[in-house]
Design an enzyme around this catalytic site. Sequence first.
Site, PDB file in Angstrom:
ATOM      1  N   TYR A  77       7.125  -9.802   6.856  1.00 52.14           N
ATOM      2  CA  TYR A  77       7.004  -8.372   7.102  1.00 52.14           C
ATOM      3  C   TYR A  77       7.589  -8.006   8.466  1.00 52.14           C
ATOM      4  O   TYR A  77       7.604  -8.833   9.392  1.00 52.14           O
ATOM      5  CB  TYR A  77       5.541  -7.934   7.070  1.00 52.14           C
ATOM      6  CG  TYR A  77       4.961  -7.788   5.684  1.00 52.14           C
ATOM      7  CD1 TYR A  77       5.002  -6.573   5.010  1.00 52.14           C
ATOM      8  CD2 TYR A  77       4.345  -8.869   5.046  1.00 52.14           C
ATOM      9  CE1 TYR A  77       4.460  -6.428   3.745  1.00 52.14           C
ATOM     10  CE2 TYR A  77       3.797  -8.734   3.776  1.00 52.14           C
ATOM     11  CZ  TYR A  77       3.858  -7.518   3.129  1.00 52.14           C
ATOM     12  OH  TYR A  77       3.328  -7.381   1.877  1.00 52.14           O
TER      13      TYR A  77
ATOM     14  N   ASP B 150       0.831  -1.203   0.000  1.00 49.02           N
ATOM     15  CA  ASP B 150       0.000   0.000   0.000  1.00 49.02           C
ATOM     16  C   ASP B 150       0.866   1.254   0.000  1.00 49.02           C
ATOM     17  O   ASP B 150       2.084   1.190   0.223  1.00 49.02           O
ATOM     18  CB  ASP B 150      -0.903   0.018   1.237  1.00 49.02           C
ATOM     19  CG  ASP B 150      -1.955  -1.078   1.214  1.00 49.02           C
ATOM     20  OD1 ASP B 150      -2.317  -1.533   0.118  1.00 49.02           O
ATOM     21  OD2 ASP B 150      -2.406  -1.474   2.308  1.00 49.02           O
TER      22      ASP B 150
END
Length: 300
Positions: free
Chosen positions: A148, A75
Amino acid sequence: MIPSRAEAADEPAAPEREGGFVRVRVELAYDGTDFSGWARQPGLRTVQGLLEDALWKQPPGRELVGSVVVAGRTDAGVHADRQVVHVDAVPLAAGDRHRLEVDEHGVPDLTRLCGRWNRILPGDVRVLRAEVAPAGFDARFAAMRRHYRYLVSDAPWGVDPLRRRDTLAWNRPLDVRRLKLASNDLVGLHDFAAFCKQREGATTVRQLQLFEWERVDRHLLEATLSADAFCHSMVRSLVGSVLMSGDSRRGTEWPAEMLREGSKTSAVAPAHGLTLTGVDYPPDDQLTERVRTTRARRSL
């Protein structure tokens, strides 16, 4: 405009030169601060848009075929240390002239091409390496897991100025023990609908393989998450919900209760603290089977 091959983005790699193209695997890193996300969007600065422009100017072959395919879309504001993409190109033929040495695949010297791409790209995107992909490789569907990292500062004065682009300032003290307790029950195969932005026709069933917290400095905490795949906003929603438990505004059982009930969380952590740190793939001889397995719709 990059020429397209029908459904190129969703197809696994063909054997070398079958169908008239060769697949190249590219690894890159980027600071997501000034990007409107990964995906190309008209009039907006995106990682895909800049990367494809560079590849179009210096293609790893005669010309590109289709768009680049990414392991994990990020994003706006999300960073990457080790993103993986693939791109298809028409290979150079024996009679084609090129300033760089051309290998047996019909691909120009990729080490030197990486240098050319980096000279075209701005400083907040770097191509780290490129290689001809093995048969069956698909950056998206062959991936076994994505990793992540999320960084949080609970210092009373906020974030170290040198870390402000990749670290969230949390204005309450965080208890690592509570963060770990809240995270533990989320690990496993679940329907993460409570933590995902629903997309029509897409499953929210995921295998969360790792969700751990560590205080790496006096006021700096690091969350690490790994899964076979993450749905839209899943990582940031998981982190945001667990942070609410970590500062005692919510009980440590609250994230797991939302998971069971499917209740949507509004505790979504900001994008800038999140970084994609790696993507794992199986051995070359298992790539085709991995693509087939990934394409099968997951359910509980």
